[in-house]
Design a protein around this motif. Structure first.
Motif, short mmCIF file in Angstrom:
data_model
loop_
_atom_site.label_atom_id
_atom_site.label_comp_id
_atom_site.label_asym_id
_atom_site.label_seq_id
_atom_site.Cartn_x
_atom_site.Cartn_y
_atom_site.Cartn_z
N UNK A 601 0.84 -1.20 0.00
CA UNK A 601 0.00 0.00 0.00
C UNK A 601 0.87 1.24 0.00
N UNK A 602 0.21 2.39 -0.11
CA UNK A 602 0.98 3.62 -0.21
C UNK A 602 0.58 4.62 0.86
N UNK A 603 -0.15 4.14 1.87
CA UNK A 603 -0.61 5.11 2.88
C UNK A 603 0.33 5.21 4.06
N UNK A 604 1.28 4.27 4.12
CA UNK A 604 2.32 4.33 5.14
C UNK A 604 3.48 3.54 4.56
N UNK A 605 4.67 3.84 5.02
CA UNK A 605 5.82 3.11 4.52
C UNK A 605 5.75 1.64 4.90
N UNK A 606 6.32 0.75 4.09
CA UNK A 606 6.35 -0.66 4.45
C UNK A 606 7.22 -0.87 5.70
N UNK A 607 6.93 -1.93 6.44
CA UNK A 607 7.75 -2.23 7.62
C UNK A 607 9.13 -2.69 7.16
N UNK A 608 10.04 -2.76 8.12
CA UNK A 608 11.40 -3.19 7.77
C UNK A 608 11.39 -4.58 7.14
N UNK A 609 10.56 -5.46 7.73
CA UNK A 609 10.50 -6.83 7.21
C UNK A 609 9.93 -6.84 5.79
N UNK A 610 8.92 -6.00 5.59
CA UNK A 610 8.32 -5.93 4.25
C UNK A 610 9.33 -5.41 3.23
N UNK A 611 10.05 -4.40 3.66
CA UNK A 611 11.04 -3.81 2.75
C UNK A 611 12.11 -4.84 2.40
N UNK A 612 12.50 -5.59 3.42
CA UNK A 612 13.52 -6.61 3.20
C UNK A 612 13.03 -7.66 2.20
#
Lengths: 827, 369
Positions: A601-612
């Motif tokens: 989604x684009x309403x909040x940044x992805x979590x660290x785990x998601x980004x990883x």
């Protein structure tokens, strides 16, 4: 978007001194970027006049052609008042018709000068013109026949034809769909000059009574508003009036028939696409619904299209009669027998139209507007305008009744701080100016206290949804040229990173080593790898594949820089260079098996785990470095012979580079395409492979058009740079006298220099300062299968002058170790 | 030198006469002065000052003289020998200078001979151009950020306010990797590096973001004199408290002046980009004609201005997607083509020359721009 200046002026009373240039400058400053100013027929020179055909005598010719010998009354325009004799090849006119005549002395587009000339046995004095000859359209079907009330013979025809009329072409950004109409362009012109705007959509429309053609909206999300109007008694043979034809031509559309032209004209005028159905071909109420799977429609372009459940269609009892907002259906099309017309003016969801247009690869003038967002309050006015024009020019009768189903989506109300435009622009913009400008664009502004206002954008501005959108509106009216130039003062960077600095150093070192940098495309295919001679199962053949490559021959992102580099080398050789040394650094990619990259989604940044997880899905993309050396490495000249590049030069480059950045690399024999199997070196750092260097395989040299024995290298630049020390420890060295000893060792041919050197180092111990091979000898004295290696050893102690006995002992130990480990025998 | 004569007869031994001595000395001095070169002087030295020269022989005889005669003879002979040796040394020095001068003359070469033994290398102007740009920004305290060319769709599009149905997503004619549901693209701009920077670093009052991102990007453009499926961009991103368009303008004006010369400034025109709001096209005053008598200018084609790139205030939606509090921080972003910038900065007529690898093109630039 093309807009005739005269049409713009119909809706905004621009002062006479506002030239087209001033107008376009102002509109560009507001965000409607000028693409060009066109003036069809601007290069025509008169006399170009109205003529009345007096006689028309067809004369068959030997070649089978029939020409017409005509006499034409051009009034006093020819100076004599006598009828003008003109030969004409067209047949679409009769005596009595008004036509356009260019008299001798006139010049048509393309510098085509008209003079009296003998042709087909007559002296033809001028020409009866077609639209194409005047540069007005591509219509070559006969000459222009003017309406009976166009004027009198001899009258000037320039203005009548709109010749030389300036048409402004704008580049319209996707957020300004409203400007894809004269209504929108003129509104901006009024805004730009602070003048009142006459809205062509402001019309008195009939009361909604639901008594026009019946409509059912079954998908209000896809189709929030649908209106119909009906006309009857339409004359299908009625011609479009000249102003409609001309303006459509100016916009870039062809005149088709009155009904179609009117629909298009209203779209260009107001921005609302409409559609006309033959009422007698409709069965039951019109429905706006999603298509059923495998439903089909034949669109106006006579293509049968299979619909999907995502398509929004307009349907009647017999099935789909149009893809909503994209294209109508052929079955209910207006024909040359149509007399009763149902007019559709509806509002469709932009995304639905966009997807349908993409799915069916059917971009149209209508979809272009709907997918960007049309004013949802327009359908009533647009339908009414279509009715008006069909009645006026098509002899139709407007049936009573107006059907309007659904509700226009509302514009959001936006809370915005009155100082936001000032804060984001850096311009001193007062709250009052902000309110004033927002009202000027048509927004409804409610003031709440001093600091905040509540703003509702106008119906034609679906792009205005958030406070920053309002800022752009205010600032563009204030003027982007008012933005001051101020440097930010808080940047406190840490300079280039170590890697960035090393990469520069690598480039400079290679240029210093005589190599020229190239930049190649990274696209490869099987043929590329075949050219490199890679075996069928070579891992380098496994590329990240592109779904839509430029060439189907090269569908992959490269795993090696060599193809592009060798191609470039071959190109240079082909262009006459005898020697070439090139290098390239760039990304190569190896597919990863970590699954698809997630879409978040684009309403909040992805979590660290998601980004990883996202980063892991990417292919591995190291920076590589490749070099090719072809022809002379050192040139021949008056100083003597040159030296051809060879395998050792490629290794020399690797070693030089490693030295430059403080890395030590190891070299060992390898056999790997595209290198010569006996002249290929594996480069490692701490036993980890980083690349290969050596002489190219003869077949590869041939394939790329390179001289025999060309050499190349490719290494993982990231790995090489990663091995560079962060801090180089200061070296310690002795200033005591050096003791030099040379040794010649005979070893079997298969023993490598590196092995012998390592043994010498190990045996010699701490007193050894350096070992350098200075000669290799093979020959009878040594014996077959053997070679003699001559090394220079340098010994030095940190604290004293070495005695002969010490040096000799170290040398003996070194030779002994070499003997023990490699079978070396001292010569 | 022989030892003292112990077997002498003082009666029979007489010192060399002063006249003979003078004659020998004068003969020596004359020979020295006449010696034309070092070789001749060597012979003269041997003849007149060598072991068997009259003066040497006379000197040897001194020991054989009666003691009363020794002093006087010694003085005379010593003076004569001294004069000869001095003359020899002087002549030697003169002749050495002459000799050296002659050798230097003889050794003269044609200095116009070519010296191109070693091939000349060069770095590509796209590389040095990107470095020049990076240096301009690093000098302002910015950092250089980088990212991969094969990029996650989400970072290339969604995070930058280019939703799945955004028209701009097709405007950009993206290279997709297969299968498309891997959601990987060849990045169409360097903007995903901005997203990565924001996601990786975040922003605090103490650590604002000021990064410039040069890099390679791809779009499915036809390959011709002004288009290429691969080209290079540089983008900049600043996120801080109270960032405004004025800071954007200031930064770009500074950049333009550094890149094209003092007095070269920029102008903004309203435009549209999904990742910025307000958005602007940025034009550069033509660095050749400077907007004066532009009609004949080939660089700006009579416009007086050159289209340089796009820019704007970072759309708060982008800040949100990248985890930054848009109520506390604002930012600006800009982007331009490096290839295009080089084309007009250096008057290149065909974009393709950048990618052909012809050494004649690249070596013309050397290793710095």
């Amino acid at each position: 978007m093309k807009a005739p200046v005269s049409w713009i002026r119909e809706y905004v009373d621009l002062p006479g001194d506002v030239t087209t240039e001033i107008l376009t400058d102002r509109l560009t400053a507001l965000g409607l970027k000028l693409e060009g100013i066109h003036a069809a027929g601007a290069d025509i020179q008169g006399p170009l006049v109205i003529g009345r055909v007096l006689t028309r005598d067809p004369e068959p010719q030997k070649n089978g052609k029939v020409i017409n010998w005509c006499t034409v009354d051009v009034g006093a325009a020819n100076g004599s008042g006598e009828p003008q004799g003109i030969v004409c090849g067209a047949h679409n006119f009769e005596p009595g018709d008004l036509v356009v005549v260019v008299l001798p002395g006139g010049v048509l587009p393309g510098g085509f000068a008209i003079s009296e000339r003998k042709t087909y046995g007559h002296l033809s004095a001028g020409m009866i013109c077609s639209a194409a000859e005047l540069g007005l359209s591509d219509d070559h079907d006969g000459i222009i026949v003017l309406p009976a009330d166009a004027g009198a013979p001899g009258d000037d025809a320039f203005d009548l034809l709109g010749l030389g009329e300036e048409v402004i072409e704008f580049e319209i950004n996707p957020d300004r769909a409203y400007a894809l109409s004269l209504r929108g362009v003129a509104r901006e012109a009024a805004l730009g000059f602070g003048l009142p705007f006459t809205d062509p959509a402001e019309r008195v429309v009939p009361e909604v009574d639901g008594k026009a053609y019946p409509v059912l909206i079954e998908d209000p999300a896809g189709c929030p508003v649908f209106t119909t109007r009906v006309v009857t008694g339409f004359d299908p043979a009625a011609a479009s009036p000249d102003f409609i034809k001309r303006r459509l031509e100016q916009y870039g559309m062809r005149s088709i028939s009155l009904a179609v032209d009117v629909s298009n004209y209203v779209m260009v005028e107001l921005g609302q696409p409409t559609h006309c159905y033959d009422r007698d071909k409709l069965a039951g109420p019109i429905r706006a619904r999603r298509a059923q799977a495998a439903e089909k429609i034949t669109t106006l372009d006579d293509v049968v299209r299979e619909l999907t459940v995502d398509d929004l269609v307009i349907a009647d009892d017999n099935g789909p009669i149009g893809i909503a907002g994209v294209m109508g259906g052929a079955d209910t099309e207006i024909s040359d027998t149509t007399t009763a017309i149902v007019i559709e003016a509806a509002h469709f969801d932009p995304t639905t139209v966009f997807r349908a247009q993409k799915r069916h690869k059917l971009p149209s003038e209508a979809s272009k507007r709907f997918e960007r967002g049309v004013d949802p309050l327009l359908p009533a006015a647009a339908a009414d305008r279509v009715v008006e024009l069909l009645v006026e020019y098509g002899g139709a009768t407007a049936e009573p009744g107006f059907t309007l189903v659904g509700t226009a989506p509302e514009r959001p109300t936006i809370q915005v701080a009155t100082d936001l435009p000032a804060r984001l622009s850096g311009i001193d913009i007062s709250a009052m100016t902000t309110v004033e400008h927002l009202r000027a664009i048509g927004a409804v502004v409610t003031e709440h206290g001093v600091d905040t206002i509540e703003v509702t954008g106008p119906s034609w501005r679906p792009d205005i949804n958030e406070p920053y959108d309002l800022v752009e509106e205010v600032v563009r009216i204030v003027g982007y040229d008012q933005v001051p130039s101020v440097l930010p003062r808080r940047a406190t960077g840490r300079g280039l990173t170590r890697t960035q600095r090393l990469r520069r150093q690598v480039g400079r070192a290679l240029a210093g080593a005589g190599c020229v940098e190239v930049v190649s495309f990274p696209f490869v295919g099987e043929a590329t790898f075949d050219k490199l001679g890679l075996p069928a199962d070579d891992p380098l053949r496994s590329t990240v594949a592109l779904a839509n490559p430029i060439s189907s021959e090269e569908p992959g992102y490269t795993t090696t820089l060599l193809p592009g580099l060798l191609d470039a080398a071959g190109r240079n050789i082909g262009r006459g260079s005898s020697s070439v040394a090139l290098f390239e650094t760039g990304t190569v990619a190896f597919p990863s098996d970590n699954g698809p990259a997630p879409i978040y989604g684009v309403h909040a940044g992805p979590s660290e785990a998601e980004l990883e997880k996202l980063l892991e899905a990417l292919p591995v993309q190291p920076q590589h470095l490749a070099v090719v050396l072809a022809g002379e490495r050192t040139r021949s000249g008056w100083w003597g012979a040159g030296v051809e590049a060879g395998w050792s030069d490629a290794l020399a480059v690797v070693r030089r580079l490693a030295d430059e950045i403080g890395v030590s690399v190891e070299v060992s024999a390898a056999a790997r395409m595209p290198w010569h199997p006996g002249r290929c070196a594996l480069i490692t750092i701490d036993e980890v492979e980083i690349g290969h260097a050596g002489e190219l395989h003869p077949s590869v040299c041939k394939a790329f058009g390179l001289p025999a024995r060309s050499a190349a290298l490719e290494v993982d630049l990231d790995a090489l740079m990663a091995a560079a020390p962060d801090v180089t420890p200061g070296p310690k060295f002795s200033t005591m006298p050096v003791a030099k000893e040379d040794v010649a060792l005979v070893v079997e041919e298969t023993v490598t220099v590196a092995e012998v050197e390592a043994a010498l180092r190990a045996g010699a111990g701490e007193l050894l300062e350096s070992v350098r091979l200075f000669d290799v000898y093979t020959g009878e004295q040594i014996g077959a299968g053997h070679k003699s290696l001559a090394f220079a050893l340098r010994f030095r102690a940190p604290d004293r002058t070495l005695t002969e006995a010490e040096t000799s002992a170290a040398r003996t130990a070194a030779v002994a170790a070499a003997g023990e480990r490699t079978g070396a025998v001292q010569r | 030198m022989s030892g003292p004569n112990t077997d002498f007869d003082p009666v029979e031994v007489a010192a060399v006469s002063p006249a003979e001595l003078e004659a020998a000395r004068d003969a020596a001095l004359a020979a020295i002065a006449a010696a034309p070169d070092l070789e001749a002087l060597k012979a003269v030295r041997s003849e007149h000052a060598g072991d068997r020269s009259p003066l040497a022989l006379a000197n040897r005889e001194i020991g054989a003289l009666p003691p009363q005669a020794r002093k006087e003879a010694g003085q005379r002979i010593g003076q004569a020998r001294g004069a000869v040796n001095q003359a020899l040394a002087a002549r030697q020095a003169v002749l050495e200078v002459e000799n050296e001068a002659r050798i230097l003359v003889e050794e003269a070469v044609d200095v116009t001979l070519p010296t191109d033994r070693d091939p000349v290398g060069a770095r590509h102007p796209l590389t040095t151009g990107a470095e020049l740009i990076a240096d301009i920004f690093v000098a302002m305290g910015w950092e250089v950020a980088e990212g991969p060319v094969i990029e996650a769709e989400w970072l290339n599009f969604d995070a930058l306010n280019l939703g799945p149905d955004h028209p701009a997503r097709t405007m950009q004619d993206t290279f997709w990797t297969a299968p498309a549901d891997n959601h990987l693209v060849l990045r169409t701009h360097t903007s995903p590096v901005q997203a990565r920077t924001m996601l990786a670093r975040g922003v605090t009052d103490e650590a604002p973001i000021y990064v410039v991102c040069p890099g390679r990007v791809f779009r499915t453009d036809e390959y011709d004199a002004t288009h290429s499926p691969m080209f290079h961009q540089v983008e900049g991103l600043a996120i801080d408290k109270d960032i405004s368009m004025a800071h954007l303008k200031g930064t770009l004006d500074h950049f333009a002046a550094q890149m094209f010369g003092d007095g070269i400034t920029t102008r903004f025109r309203p435009s549209y980009f999904p990742f910025t709001e307000p958005s602007a096209e940025v034009d550069l005053i033509c660095f050749v004609c400077r907007g004066v008598d532009s009609d004949a200018c080939r660089t700006c084609r009579g416009e007086g201005w050159i289209e340089w790139g796009g820019c704007g205030i970072v759309n708060p939606r982008v800040l949100q997607a990248c985890g930054i509090d848009s109520s506390k921080y604002s930012g600006f972003a800009f982007g331009m083509g490096i290839d295009r910038t080089l084309m007009f900065r250096h008057g290149l007529e065909d974009l393709r020359t950048l990618f052909e690898g012809d050494v004649r093109f690249t070596t013309a630039f050397g290793s710095e721009l």
